[in-house]
Every structure is written in C-alpha cells, then in structure tokens.
Design a protein around this motif. Structure first.
Motif, PDB file in Angstrom:
ATOM      1  N   PRO A   1       9.215  -3.039   0.602  1.00 31.33           N
ATOM      2  CA  PRO A   1       9.271  -1.620   0.232  1.00 31.33           C
ATOM      3  C   PRO A   1      10.721  -1.139   0.265  1.00 31.33           C
ATOM      4  O   PRO A   1      11.502  -1.566   1.124  1.00 31.33           O
ATOM      5  N   LEU A   2      11.084  -0.273  -0.659  1.00 31.28           N
ATOM      6  CA  LEU A   2      12.465   0.200  -0.767  1.00 31.28           C
ATOM      7  C   LEU A   2      12.947   0.785   0.561  1.00 31.28           C
ATOM      8  O   LEU A   2      14.058   0.488   1.026  1.00 31.28           O
ATOM      9  N   ARG A   3      12.079   1.573   1.151  1.00 26.66           N
ATOM     10  CA  ARG A   3      12.477   2.267   2.377  1.00 26.66           C
ATOM     11  C   ARG A   3      12.803   1.274   3.488  1.00 26.66           C
ATOM     12  O   ARG A   3      13.714   1.482   4.273  1.00 26.66           O
ATOM     13  N   THR A   4      12.070   0.176   3.541  1.00 28.34           N
ATOM     14  CA  THR A   4      12.314  -0.849   4.557  1.00 28.34           C
ATOM     15  C   THR A   4      13.726  -1.410   4.416  1.00 28.34           C
ATOM     16  O   THR A   4      14.457  -1.563   5.393  1.00 28.34           O
ATOM     17  N   VAL A   5      14.110  -1.716   3.193  1.00 20.96           N
ATOM     18  CA  VAL A   5      15.448  -2.276   2.973  1.00 20.96           C
ATOM     19  C   VAL A   5      16.512  -1.225   3.271  1.00 20.96           C
ATOM     20  O   VAL A   5      17.528  -1.515   3.914  1.00 20.96           O
ATOM     21  N   GLN A   6      16.251   0.001   2.813  1.00 19.17           N
ATOM     22  CA  GLN A   6      17.237   1.062   3.037  1.00 19.17           C
ATOM     23  C   GLN A   6      17.492   1.257   4.526  1.00 19.17           C
ATOM     24  O   GLN A   6      18.634   1.326   4.976  1.00 19.17           O
ATOM     25  N   ARG A   7      16.426   1.333   5.307  1.00 16.67           N
ATOM     26  CA  ARG A   7      16.566   1.659   6.727  1.00 16.67           C
ATOM     27  C   ARG A   7      16.975   0.465   7.564  1.00 16.67           C
ATOM     28  O   ARG A   7      17.876   0.541   8.372  1.00 16.67           O
TER      29      ARG A   7
ATOM     30  N   THR B   1       0.848  -1.187   0.000  1.00 14.04           N
ATOM     31  CA  THR B   1       0.000   0.000   0.000  1.00 14.04           C
ATOM     32  C   THR B   1       0.885   1.240   0.000  1.00 14.04           C
ATOM     33  O   THR B   1       2.087   1.169   0.286  1.00 14.04           O
ATOM     34  N   GLU B   2       0.252   2.352  -0.313  1.00 14.01           N
ATOM     35  CA  GLU B   2       0.979   3.627  -0.359  1.00 14.01           C
ATOM     36  C   GLU B   2       1.641   3.922   0.998  1.00 14.01           C
ATOM     37  O   GLU B   2       2.798   4.317   1.058  1.00 14.01           O
ATOM     38  N   SER B   3       0.883   3.678   2.088  1.00 13.38           N
ATOM     39  CA  SER B   3       1.426   4.018   3.408  1.00 13.38           C
ATOM     40  C   SER B   3       2.551   3.065   3.809  1.00 13.38           C
ATOM     41  O   SER B   3       3.522   3.461   4.445  1.00 13.38           O
TER      42      SER B   3
ATOM     43  N   LEU C   1       4.674   1.786   1.770  1.00 13.75           N
ATOM     44  CA  LEU C   1       5.846   2.205   1.011  1.00 13.75           C
ATOM     45  C   LEU C   1       6.465   3.456   1.650  1.00 13.75           C
ATOM     46  O   LEU C   1       7.685   3.562   1.774  1.00 13.75           O
ATOM     47  N   ARG C   2       5.575   4.386   2.031  1.00 14.69           N
ATOM     48  CA  ARG C   2       6.062   5.643   2.594  1.00 14.69           C
ATOM     49  C   ARG C   2       6.741   5.411   3.934  1.00 14.69           C
ATOM     50  O   ARG C   2       7.823   5.944   4.195  1.00 14.69           O
ATOM     51  N   SER C   3       6.110   4.597   4.799  1.00 15.72           N
ATOM     52  CA  SER C   3       6.651   4.454   6.149  1.00 15.72           C
ATOM     53  C   SER C   3       7.743   3.383   6.253  1.00 15.72           C
ATOM     54  O   SER C   3       8.406   3.274   7.265  1.00 15.72           O
ATOM     55  N   GLY C   4       7.908   2.587   5.218  1.00 13.33           N
ATOM     56  CA  GLY C   4       8.923   1.530   5.281  1.00 13.33           C
ATOM     57  C   GLY C   4       8.513   0.430   6.236  1.00 13.33           C
ATOM     58  O   GLY C   4       9.289  -0.025   7.072  1.00 13.33           O
ATOM     59  N   LYS C   5       7.289  -0.014   6.099  1.00 13.82           N
ATOM     60  CA  LYS C   5       6.777  -1.043   6.980  1.00 13.82           C
ATOM     61  C   LYS C   5       7.386  -2.405   6.635  1.00 13.82           C
ATOM     62  O   LYS C   5       7.778  -2.654   5.488  1.00 13.82           O
TER      63      LYS C   5
END
Lengths: 401, 240
Positions: free
Chosen positions: A204-210, A140-142, A144-148
């Motif tokens: 989600p990309l952010r999850t992997v990044q963080r 979902t959009e959220s 992806l944004r939050s890096g869940k």
C-alpha cells in the motif's frame, strides 16, 4: 528444349559438386543473412509491441520533472496524494489512477535475501498495469487506508525467497519491516528496456510513505484511459489540471511530464524497424557479392568449356540455345544457393530466436523475395558469361585447348 | 531440296570463285584465291595439300563454319555462303556431320549421350533419341561401350563414337578433318572402312582432309590444294 537444358545444367552441376558448392556459397550466405536479419528484426519488433501492449496501450505515466533520465526529476516538486485525488475526481476520461512511490529494499525470508524494489501504490495499480494475480488477493480498503504491512510479490522475488514454496500467508522482512505476503503477481518477464518487471514487491502506498521513505510524496502517477477515449485528450486534461494545481504561469514550461505509452511504443518499434532494414541492407550487399562470385565462376567455366561450346556450335546449336544453356546453369546454381540459404536461415533464425529469447516470426514475403532475388542474381550475373559463350566463333572454339 | 529428279538436279555442292581473306590491309592474308568445285551426291572426296594451302579454310566454308569473302557457295542449288550465323547453324544441324582430328567428344559424358547431342538440338523426343543413338553406336560397333565416357575409350573407339555422332542425323555430307591424324595405321584403316561403308550403304557424301596418301585411296576422288587454289582434281584413287 528447356527441359533438356535444365537436365543438362543439373548434370553439369553434379559433375563439379565441390566447385558448384563454393560458387553458391556467396549466395547461400547472402540469402541466409538477409532472411535471418529480417526475421530476427521482425521478432524483436513483435516483442516490443507485445510488451507495450502488456503494459497497457492506454497507459499514461505522469512524472515530476521535464525529461526522463537520472537526476532530472530532483529539482521539480513531487506530487502529493491531493494531486492524485484531484486527478481521479476531476478527470472523468480515466479508468484507473495509481500513485506510486518506489524504494529499493532488501527482502529477507529465512536464510534467503534479495534486493528488490518496494513499490507503494493502490489496488488500481494492477488494473493500470494490466497485471493480474497468480494467487492470493489484492489489498483491502482498510489495509490501504491504515498503511498495513502487507505485500503482493512478483515472480522473481518469490523465486529468490521461496523457491517453489507457496508464499501466500508467509511473513517476509523488508528492510526493518515485517510484512505479510497476501498475493503473488503473474510473471511478465523482461520489459522493453531490458529490466525484470517481476522483480517487485507491491505494498500500500501509505505503508511505503510512512515506514520506508518517511515522506508524503508521490513520485509517479500511472493512469489508464477509458476505452474509446483518446489518450491525447486525457493527456491534455491532466496537463491542464496539473499546471493549475502546481501554479505554473502560462509563460513557464511544465515541471512535470505526461508520457503516452503509445508514443514510446511507436518510437521503439520505429527504432527496431530502422535497425532491421539497415542490417537487411548490409546483408543484401553480401547477396550482391555472391552474385559477382557466380559471374566469376561462370566466366571461368566458359573459358574452361570453350571446346565444348565449339562442339555444340559445330553440331548446330543456335546462339540463343548456348546462351540459354549457360544462363539456365547460372540461374539453377543461384536458385540452388537461394534454397540452401533459406533452409540455413530458417534453422539459424530459429536457434538465434530462442537464444536471444525473442519470438520467431516467420516472414513468408522476405523468404520469397530472397529466393526471387537470388534467381534474379543468376540471370543478371549469368547473362554476361552466357553471351560470351554464345558469341564464340566455332572454329576458334574448336581449336581451343 | 528433294533427292529425286536425277538429270536436271543441281550438284550437291558447288563453289564458284570462292575467295577468303583473313585480316585487313597490310596484314591481310589470302587463304583462298578463287576456288571452283562441284561435288555430286554420294561422292567420297579426299582433300589433300600442304599446310597453308587453304584446304582447311575450304573445309570450314563447306562446313558452313565460316563464310567466304567473295564468291558463291551453292548447297543443292541454294546460295548459303552469305547466310546469317544462326541460318548456317541450322544448315549444319540438318544436313551436315562433322568428324575432327581431335575427336572433340564431350568429356565426362557417356558415348551414348555424346551421340545423342545432335538429336537434342534437333528436338528429337527422348525415347526416339536413345534408340537412334544406340543404333548409330551399333553401326560403328560400339554398342557395348554406350555408357563409357571418352576417357575410358581408346583413340580409335573415340573416333568411332565421333563418327556415330556425325551420322546419327543421316546428314547429306560428312566433313572429316584429318580423321586418322591421331591414330595408328590399324585404327586408321578401321575408320576409313567405316567412312567408306557409310558412303556406300547410306549414300552419305564424304569430304575428307588427309595428309596420308594411304588414306586417300579409299576415296573416289582426290582434290589437291596449293596456295589457295585447286591444283589437281583426279578421279578414283588418283594419288600421285
């Protein structure tokens, strides 16, 4: 007369089953080898084309660094999310843009564990890679944004961790991160390079990044070009944009590269084609050797049957009738070898295709060519012995013991 | 080449001054030194002479298996000595039959198929061919052996198959080269009686090379060769 000659030839072949079999063995092997090589080669080419089509033929891959290969990208600066956003904002010819950051992780569920690749991306990843879900949902959009910590897993990971169980809704551990499985990708099988495409966990990309890499980097941008727009044009646009964003002087080389899947596809199919024709050519040599085998046996046969030829000539057989008899015999022998070879080739290429897991592509023209070639071998290599037989002096031939 | 017009008809076979030289220069060997020979339709000629006398060479020329070096060979008044290889083959196919000392049947081929062979080259249709071949085997008394291969037949039987093969086309001339040379005297008599039968009943002209005076008595005429020339030409059992 021709019918008589044919029955005569078959009678002669039947009389010497063992010798006839050994005679045609060369042709059998030659024809079978040519057909198997070309059929398997065709199958391999078809497989490569299929796989690349399944990747998406309008796919462009943007990587930092100059060339593919280990260590080559380390010196070049990676991309950032700003680059990705700039590409999707400024280049209108693209249908989807998917950033990627991959990391090797160990996935654990219950007692099972499996080392796989965690690939951080966005929802467009599935569109770009032409990859649909077997079950579950995308992010979902959220999320992806939050890096869940949610993930979509590939078929191999599912098999290793869950067996036949339904993975959707279960929580697996990726490294130190507990992660909920929300989707299951449909199976894609082996890639062109031979690695298992289904051995993947998409997050989600952010999850992997963080949580895994601890960076803000993007290592790979995959984009798909809109239908009807040439990939070359899109490639140029991306290159121009990235050169500007990465401040590359006009005299400098790119420190990134945009790869077109079409180029890779044509390169790979070109390679398999060359290999196929090379193997086919080697096999054709054995067909030629088979022809020489036929000539050899026919020459022996002419010597052995000198008396018979003498009798036929004395009774009133014309030169061309004796020539025809031996020629037809050679052609019947070699065509028989061709037919047996074709059957052998079909059976063995079916078997080999399933063994090597490549599609069996029946190639009518090569079967036809191989058969005609084997018959032609009979004519060419049968002619010399046949002429020798026809030109015998009947008196000498009758005296021959 | 018609059979009637009796008086003005040329002889069936006429040799005029036929010579045959094998080899060239110093190594050359003159096998025939000018043969003159006339053979009428329906004759039965025994050809005798020591080995090297030229009788086999003469038979080969008569059988159109070989061409004379010089001289004329007239077959029913037509010059055939200088014909091409294929023309001579056609002549053999249509007018001549051969019987050899060594039988010369095709191995591993049934008696019937052996007899059919000349008909195959004549292009006779299959059904007619079987019938004619079977009749020929009947004529030599071997119809019961039609499906046997030469290996399963005795020497006398093999020679009878060979005779059936020679007469199945109803040739003008039957050329027999020592047909009884490999047979004992009882079988030899059988063979000679068959040749005599076909000569008398079917009017086939027979030319037969033999060493045995016992066999020559069956002929109507006896030609003796010596040193490449005809030494004696005697009518009706004139064996010395």
């Amino acid at each position: 007369m021709l019918w008589n000659t044919l029955t005569l030839a078959f009678r002669e072949i039947r009389r010497n089953v063992m010798r006839s079999f050994l005679t045609i063995l060369g042709i059998v092997i030659g024809v079978a080898a040519v057909i198997v090589m070309v059929t398997l080669g065709g199958g391999a080419t078809a497989q490569v084309t299929d796989q690349i089509a399944s990747l998406g033929s309008n796919l462009l891959m943007v990587r930092p660094g100059q060339r593919m290969g280990p260590g080559s990208s380390s010196t070049a600066p990676p991309f950032s999310m700003a680059d990705v956003e700039a590409i999707s904002r400024d280049i209108t010819s693209l249908a989807a843009v998917a950033p990627s950051l991959s990391q090797s992780v160990t996935a654990v569920y219950g007692n099972e564990n499996w080392t796989t690749t965690a690939n951080g991306s966005n929802d467009q990843f599935f569109q770009v890679r032409n990859w649909s879900l077997d079950s579950g949902r995308v992010f979902t959009e959220s999320e992806l944004r939050s890096g869940k910590a949610v993930c979509v897993i590939g078929a191999t990971v599912r098999k290793e961790l869950f067996g036949a169980q339904d993975p959707i809704g279960s929580t697996i551990r990726l490294g130190k991160v507990a992660c909920q499985v929300v989707g299951l990708l449909e199976s894609k099988g082996q890639s062109t390079m031979g690695n298992d495409q289904d051995d993947i966990v998409v997050l989600p990309l952010r999850t992997v990044q963080r949580r895994f890499a601890g960076t803000q980097d993007v290592r790979l941008i995959q984009v798909s070009v809109r239908d009807g727009i040439s990939t070359e044009k899109a490639k140029e646009e991306i290159e121009t944009l990235l050169r500007k964003r990465r401040h590359i002087a006009p005299s400098e080389d790119d420190n990134f590269q945009v790869m077109d899947m079409k180029e890779i596809a044509s390169m790979l199919t070109g390679t398999t084609r060359i290999l196929t024709s090379l193997l086919g050519a080697v096999a054709a040599v054995s067909l030629l050797v088979g022809g020489i085998g036929i000539m050899n046996i026919m020459l022996v046969s002419v010597t052995e049957r000198t008396r018979e030829i003498g009798i036929r000539l004395a009774i009133g057989a014309l030169e061309h009738e004796v020539l025809l008899q031996f020629l037809v015999e050679a052609v019947v022998l070699s065509s028989l070898g061709g037919v047996v070879g074709i059957l052998l080739a079909l059976v063995s290429s079916l078997g080999l295709a399933s063994l090597l897991q490549i599609p069996f592509v029946f190639n009518t023209s090569i079967v036809l060519v191989a058969f005609l070639f084997s018959a032609a071998v009979g004519v060419v290599f049968g002619f010399f012995p046949a002429r020798k037989a026809a030109q015998l002096d009947p008196i000498e031939a009758l005296r021959h013991e | 080449m018609t059979m009637n017009a009796p008086s003005s008809r040329p002889p069936l076979i006429e040799l005029r001054g036929v010579t045959k030289i094998y080899g060239r220069g110093q190594a050359s060997m003159q096998a025939l030194r000018g043969i003159d020979l006339r053979i009428e339709q329906g004759d039965f000629v025994a050809v005798m002479g020591p080995s090297g006398s030229g009788k086999s060479t003469c038979m080969n020329i008569l059988g159109c298996l070989d061409s004379p070096t010089a001289g004329e060979y007239l077959f029913e008044g037509v010059e055939v000595g200088a014909l091409s290889r294929d023309k001579r083959a056609l002549l053999r196919r249509n007018y001549l039959g051969f019987v050899f000392q060594g039988f010369n049947l095709l191995n591993r081929t049934s008696a019937l198929e052996n007899v059919e062979l000349p008909l195959i080259y004549r292009g006779t249709p299959a059904s007619e061919r079987h019938e004619q071949a079977y009749k020929a085997l009947e004529a030599v008394g071997l119809e019961a052996w039609a499906s046997h291969t030469p290996g399963e037949l005795s020497g006398g039987q093999q020679q009878r198959v060979a005779i059936a093969r020679a007469i199945v086309t109803h040739p003008r001339v039957l050329l027999a080269d020592e047909p009884t040379g490999n047979l004992d005297s009882a079988r030899s008599v059988e063979i000679m009686e068959l040749l005599q039968h076909f000569n008398q009943e079917l009017g086939i002209t027979v030319m037969m090379v033999t060493h045995e005076p016992d066999m020559a008595v069956y002929a109507k005429r006896c030609v003796h060769f010596r040193d490449g020339l005809v030494e004696k030409d005697l009518a009706n059992g004139g064996v010395v």
